[in-house]
Enzyme design. Structure first.
Site, PDB file in Angstrom:
ATOM      1  N   HIS A 102     -13.517  18.657   5.247  1.00 54.89           N
ATOM      2  CA  HIS A 102     -13.430  19.515   6.137  1.00 54.89           C
ATOM      3  C   HIS A 102     -13.520  20.717   5.794  1.00 54.89           C
ATOM      4  CE1 HIS A 102     -12.531  16.382   9.280  1.00 54.89           C
ATOM      5  NE2 HIS A 102     -11.493  15.879   8.603  1.00 54.89           N
ATOM      6  N   CYS A 149     -17.793  22.003   7.744  1.00 54.01           N
ATOM      7  CA  CYS A 149     -17.981  22.902   8.959  1.00 54.01           C
ATOM      8  C   CYS A 149     -17.625  24.325   8.279  1.00 54.01           C
ATOM      9  CB  CYS A 149     -16.936  22.861  10.041  1.00 54.01           C
ATOM     10  SG  CYS A 149     -17.492  21.449  10.980  1.00 54.01           S
TER      11      CYS A 149
END
Length: 277
Positions: free
Chosen positions: A121, A163
């Site tokens: 992430h 991301c």
């Protein structure tokens, strides 16, 4: 491609302030005045793959289904390119820092380059350990020219599947070397880095639960097809096109359905990079 649901590699967090670094160091060897990097050292180099799939409950971050497919695909791809591949799974931020510090202290003098792949992430400038956020700059700083002397003047590639924000791209319809004899050169400490990001700044990065992330699928496919033919920046440009044109998100949530993605290349390389010699 089968319509399995896509996910994003994001966790909202306040961004860290960037640090300003000054200075440069002189280097004594390993710098070629040719236009391409010297890639005929005894070893191609290390490829470190950090694959974070499962996160501590306290972080509130979901498991990254499909990431093991990416890790296996990357391992096969870089072994075929003659790299020494080391896979690491589910590392905390402290373990990531310790690993990178230790790798930077190794003797890379007989290695042509260095590759680090981060699967996790993320947010802009941030990658997540299993227990929380870590500034990307903290990871890469160990390999600066003034910190890792045996990699000075050699390509250092950081491939980041994560991301970089929470924006969504709806898309739009479109028509269709040889070392020199000089004793000393002075180069910037941040030179010879390349960052291959899975997505543009501020945007989500998509991952398919069955096939892995769009970016890593495409990167491995293009490396397998062109590593013995094209310069690396040209390969990455083909990766950009493949991701941009061949993928679109499928989600049961209309907000995340039919979205697009474009990878982003940030290069401080000073020469052309060919994986063959």
């Amino acid at each position: 491609m089968e319509n399995t649901e896509n996910s994003v590699d994001s966790k909202s967090i306040k961004s860290l302030e960037p640090k300003i670094i000054h200075g440069s160091k002189s280097v004594d060897s390993g710098i070629s005045l040719d236009n391409s990097y010297k890639m005929d050292y005894p070893e191609m180099g290390l490829c470190i793959i950090i694959n974070n799939k499962n996160f501590h409950k306290s972080t509130g971050m979901a498991s990254r289904s499909g990431t093991d497919v990416d890790a296996a695909n990357l391992r096969e791809t870089f072994i075929n390119l003659k790299y020494g591949v080391r896979n690491k799974n589910d590392l905390t931020r402290e373990e990531i820092v310790e690993l990178m510090r230790n790798v930077s202290k190794e003797d890379h003098s007989k290695r042509s380059s260095f590759v680090c792949v981060l699967l996790s992430h993320g947010e802009e400038g941030i990658i997540f350990g299993t227990n929380g956020p870590l500034d990307l700059k903290k990871i890469t700083s160990f390999f600066r020219g003034d910190c890792c002397r045996s990699l000075t003047g050699k390509p250092k590639l950081f491939i980041i599947q994560a991301c970089r924000g929470t924006e969504l791209d709806c898309g739009i319809e479109a028509d269709s070397g040889v070392e020199d004899d000089m004793a000393c050169h002075k180069i910037p400490v941040e030179a010879d880095f390349l960052y291959a990001y899975s997505t543009a700044p501020g945007y989500y990065s998509w991952r398919n639960s069955k096939d892995g992330s769009w970016f890593i699928q495409s990167l491995c496919a293009m490396l397998k097809q062109y590593a013995d033919k094209l310069e690396f920046m040209h390969i990455l440009t083909r990766v950009n096109r493949k991701v941009a044109t061949e993928f679109e998100s499928f989600s049961l949530d209309a907000t995340f359905h039919a979205k697009k993605q474009i990878p982003c290349i940030v290069s401080m390389l000073t020469k052309e990079l060919y994986f063959y010699h």
